[in-house]
Design a protein around this motif. Structure first.
Motif, PDB file in Angstrom:
ATOM      1  N   GLU A  32      11.263 -39.364  29.523  1.00 56.70           N
ATOM      2  CA  GLU A  32      10.427 -39.480  30.723  1.00 56.70           C
ATOM      3  C   GLU A  32       9.323 -38.430  30.730  1.00 56.70           C
ATOM      4  O   GLU A  32       8.198 -38.692  31.188  1.00 56.70           O
ATOM      5  CB  GLU A  32      11.291 -39.364  31.974  1.00 56.70           C
ATOM      6  CG  GLU A  32      10.508 -39.317  33.284  1.00 56.70           C
ATOM      7  CD  GLU A  32       9.581 -40.513  33.484  1.00 56.70           C
ATOM      8  OE1 GLU A  32       8.524 -40.321  34.117  1.00 56.70           O
ATOM      9  OE2 GLU A  32       9.890 -41.618  32.994  1.00 56.70           O
ATOM     10  N   ALA A  33       9.611 -37.228  30.214  1.00 57.79           N
ATOM     11  CA  ALA A  33       8.578 -36.189  30.156  1.00 57.79           C
ATOM     12  C   ALA A  33       7.434 -36.622  29.250  1.00 57.79           C
ATOM     13  O   ALA A  33       6.253 -36.428  29.575  1.00 57.79           O
ATOM     14  CB  ALA A  33       9.189 -34.879  29.662  1.00 57.79           C
ATOM     15  N   MET A  34       7.752 -37.207  28.094  1.00 60.13           N
ATOM     16  CA  MET A  34       6.694 -37.698  27.201  1.00 60.13           C
ATOM     17  C   MET A  34       5.968 -38.877  27.829  1.00 60.13           C
ATOM     18  O   MET A  34       4.730 -38.998  27.728  1.00 60.13           O
ATOM     19  CB  MET A  34       7.298 -38.082  25.847  1.00 60.13           C
ATOM     20  CG  MET A  34       7.841 -36.913  25.062  1.00 60.13           C
ATOM     21  SD  MET A  34       8.353 -37.350  23.371  1.00 60.13           S
ATOM     22  CE  MET A  34       9.846 -38.301  23.716  1.00 60.13           C
ATOM     23  N   HIS A  35       6.725 -39.759  28.475  1.00 60.26           N
ATOM     24  CA  HIS A  35       6.136 -40.907  29.175  1.00 60.26           C
ATOM     25  C   HIS A  35       5.132 -40.446  30.225  1.00 60.26           C
ATOM     26  O   HIS A  35       3.993 -40.946  30.317  1.00 60.26           O
ATOM     27  CB  HIS A  35       7.279 -41.699  29.822  1.00 60.26           C
ATOM     28  CG  HIS A  35       6.840 -42.822  30.703  1.00 60.26           C
ATOM     29  ND1 HIS A  35       7.455 -43.096  31.912  1.00 60.26           N
ATOM     30  CD2 HIS A  35       5.857 -43.735  30.572  1.00 60.26           C
ATOM     31  CE1 HIS A  35       6.869 -44.135  32.479  1.00 60.26           C
ATOM     32  NE2 HIS A  35       5.883 -44.541  31.682  1.00 60.26           N
ATOM     33  N   ARG A  36       5.538 -39.448  31.017  1.00 57.69           N
ATOM     34  CA  ARG A  36       4.664 -38.932  32.072  1.00 57.69           C
ATOM     35  C   ARG A  36       3.407 -38.292  31.478  1.00 57.69           C
ATOM     36  O   ARG A  36       2.306 -38.456  32.005  1.00 57.69           O
ATOM     37  CB  ARG A  36       5.447 -37.925  32.921  1.00 57.69           C
ATOM     38  CG  ARG A  36       4.720 -37.465  34.173  1.00 57.69           C
ATOM     39  CD  ARG A  36       5.678 -36.774  35.135  1.00 57.69           C
ATOM     40  NE  ARG A  36       6.414 -35.686  34.508  1.00 57.69           N
ATOM     41  CZ  ARG A  36       7.717 -35.730  34.250  1.00 57.69           C
ATOM     42  NH1 ARG A  36       8.424 -36.818  34.552  1.00 57.69           N
ATOM     43  NH2 ARG A  36       8.317 -34.699  33.694  1.00 57.69           N
ATOM     44  N   ALA A 193       9.685 -29.725  28.572  1.00 59.53           N
ATOM     45  CA  ALA A 193      10.205 -30.797  29.422  1.00 59.53           C
ATOM     46  C   ALA A 193      11.526 -30.373  30.056  1.00 59.53           C
ATOM     47  O   ALA A 193      12.436 -29.931  29.347  1.00 59.53           O
ATOM     48  CB  ALA A 193      10.414 -32.054  28.595  1.00 59.53           C
ATOM     49  N   ASP A 194      11.646 -30.504  31.382  1.00 58.13           N
ATOM     50  CA  ASP A 194      12.928 -30.299  32.047  1.00 58.13           C
ATOM     51  C   ASP A 194      13.858 -31.469  31.712  1.00 58.13           C
ATOM     52  O   ASP A 194      13.421 -32.618  31.623  1.00 58.13           O
ATOM     53  CB  ASP A 194      12.747 -30.223  33.564  1.00 58.13           C
ATOM     54  CG  ASP A 194      12.077 -28.914  33.994  1.00 58.13           C
ATOM     55  OD1 ASP A 194      12.054 -27.986  33.177  1.00 58.13           O
ATOM     56  OD2 ASP A 194      11.586 -28.849  35.135  1.00 58.13           O
ATOM     57  N   LEU A 195      15.152 -31.181  31.567  1.00 65.50           N
ATOM     58  CA  LEU A 195      16.101 -32.199  31.123  1.00 65.50           C
ATOM     59  C   LEU A 195      17.129 -32.543  32.204  1.00 65.50           C
ATOM     60  O   LEU A 195      18.296 -32.776  31.909  1.00 65.50           O
ATOM     61  CB  LEU A 195      16.821 -31.721  29.860  1.00 65.50           C
ATOM     62  CG  LEU A 195      15.918 -31.468  28.651  1.00 65.50           C
ATOM     63  CD1 LEU A 195      16.739 -31.016  27.453  1.00 65.50           C
ATOM     64  CD2 LEU A 195      15.110 -32.711  28.309  1.00 65.50           C
TER      65      LEU A 195
END
Length: 468
Positions: A32-36, A193-195
């Motif tokens: 999701e971090a890469m997606h965002r 990125a927070d996980l």
């Protein structure tokens, strides 16, 4: 200042055991971090090529393909298939929404995501991987690395090549492998990125940190009744190449030293009017800098004995790393900063009988060698210069990633010596002087407005006035 870790396996395990977050939940947050990032920076309708490996780094890439599919033109390439349990699970989910991996690599894409091997690479890449990474590096696209550019090992060494990213989105926390000198040309901008939990909870204890521009605290003068005696007196030992001492002295003066004296056995002609000179250490001296342009035959007996007698805060650089009597200074002085580049550091390790090691071996594990030196000389602050300069003292390591090619000019190291020496003279602790001097040095480079090949040491000195 941010925390830096060898790896994040223990931090992930802590998430599983303490917070009840599964491996799958962490993976969804990573993707999701890469997606965002892609949505925020590229917008919809761009073509995205994701090259994913067989393990969990590849699983992150496969998960990203699922999140992007439908809004972006997504191509997924799995050159080694999906082999780990998480990679197979994520690929089954991808198939369920109608996207399959392609056998061939497209010739172009707007965005390329590298999710091949991640931080666990432990052996050299095979021929197929080398050729694949070479093709990706030659594509004209915005390039994103998942966690760490593929081809870099945990220490940040290419095996033998690495993906060259514009941005690296690293998972959970910063890793040392992102801050080796070899990695600097591969990682681009680094984002964390927070996980599933804030980094405040995810990160644990560490003895290694990344310095930021916001950590810089210039030596501003706040006392309206101040005079030059309040800001120290730096003595710079001048040897075979007097120009190095002049550059060091002028940088120190510009950075706030109340007085700067060049110490020389002979009269020096055509000095800047602001600098004084003497054949002996003045009584008012508060710190000494030596080594810059000193020469390999220099043995200032009187100066050396005075330094040891009075235990001055001491800045040591360059040629002094080759001289046997450096050991007496390191053992006899309690407030010392040492600023070698890798070749000088290799010579120093040999001079001190710590080890006989090549420059390339030092560069492969800069953090490890810096720590080993500090274990042997705990009272000395080491500033190991490089693309990512390391400041080390008593088991604590600080990496400064802010340097630029502007600093790759003759005299740049003399400026750093002057900056740190100036702060020592002004009463800073050796560790604080080293950190603040290193930050000032790199900020000078970042704020230089000319072509990056054109800066001279004099330009850097001139730029000090704008650091506040």
């Amino acid at each position: 200042m941010e925390k830096l870790f060898d790896h994040c396996y223990d931090l992930d395990r802590r998430c599983y055991e303490k917070f009840g977050l599964s491996e799958e939940i962490l993976m969804e947050h990573a993707a999701e971090a890469m997606h965002r990032y892609i949505r925020d920076h590229e917008g919809p309708k761009a073509s995205v090529l994701i090259v994913a490996g067989p393990g969990n780094n590849g699983a992150d890439g496969i998960t990203l393909a699922r999140l992007l599919h439908g809004d972006f033109d997504v191509t997924l390439h799995l050159p080694y298939g999906a082999k780990s349990p998480m990679a197979r699970l994520q690929y089954d989910r991808l198939l369920n929404i109608g996207l399959e991996a392609t056998d061939t690599l497209p010739s172009r894409a707007d965005i390329v995501v590298d999710a091949l091997f991640g931080a666990g690479l432990s052996k050299p890449l095979d021929t197929r991987a080398i050729e694949l990474i070479d093709r990706l590096n030659h594509m004209r696209a915005h390039k994103i690395a998942c966690d760490i550019p593929s081809g870099l090992d945990p220490l940040g060494n290419p095996h033998p090549v690495a993906f060259e990213a514009d941005v690296t989105i690293t998972m959970g926390a910063l890793k040392k492998g992102l801050f080796s000198d070899y990695a600097k040309g591969c990682v681009g901008r680094v984002e964390v990125a927070d996980l599933g939990v804030s980094r405040r909870f995810y990160e644990g204890h560490t003895d290694t940190f990344v310095l930021e521009a916001s950590d810089f605290n210039p030596p501003l003068r706040t006392n309206p009744a101040a005079h030059k005696g309040h800001f120290g007196h730096l003595c710079v030992v001048s040897g075979a190449k007097g120009g190095a001492a002049v550059l060091c002295g002028m940088a120190a003066l510009r950075f706030g030293s109340g007085l700067v004296t060049l110490l020389s056995e002979r009269h020096m002609e055509h000095l800047p009017y602001s600098l004084m000179q003497s054949g002996s250490v003045p009584e008012s001296a508060t710190a000494v800098a030596m080594g810059m342009g000193l020469g390999y035959e220099y043995d200032p007996i009187l100066i050396k004995s005075t330094i040891l007698e009075r235990d001055f805060p001491l800045l040591l650089d360059a040629d002094i790393c080759y001289l046997p009597w450096v050991e007496s200074l390191l053992k006899g002085c309690s407030k010392t900063v040492l600023t070698p580049h890798p070749k000088e550091f290799a010579a120093l390790l040999k001079t001190l009988a710590i080890d006989d090691v090549s420059v390339s071996e030092i560069q492969k594990d800069r953090f490890g060698w810096a720590k080993r030196f500090c274990d042997a000389y705990p009272d000395t602050v080491l500033v190991l210069k490089g693309a990512n300069t390391i400041v080390a003292h008593r088991g604590l390591l600080y990496v400064n990633p802010l340097g630029t090619p502007v600093l790759s000019q003759a005299g740049s190291g003399d400026i750093l010596s002057g900056l740190i020496g100036s702060l020592l003279a002004q009463g800073y602790t050796p560790l604080n002087a080293a950190i603040q001097g290193s930050l000032a040095h790199t900020l000078l480079a970042r704020r230089y407005e000319g072509a990056n090949f054109s800066a001279t040491a004099e330009d850097l000195i001139e730029g000090i006035r704008w650091l506040a």
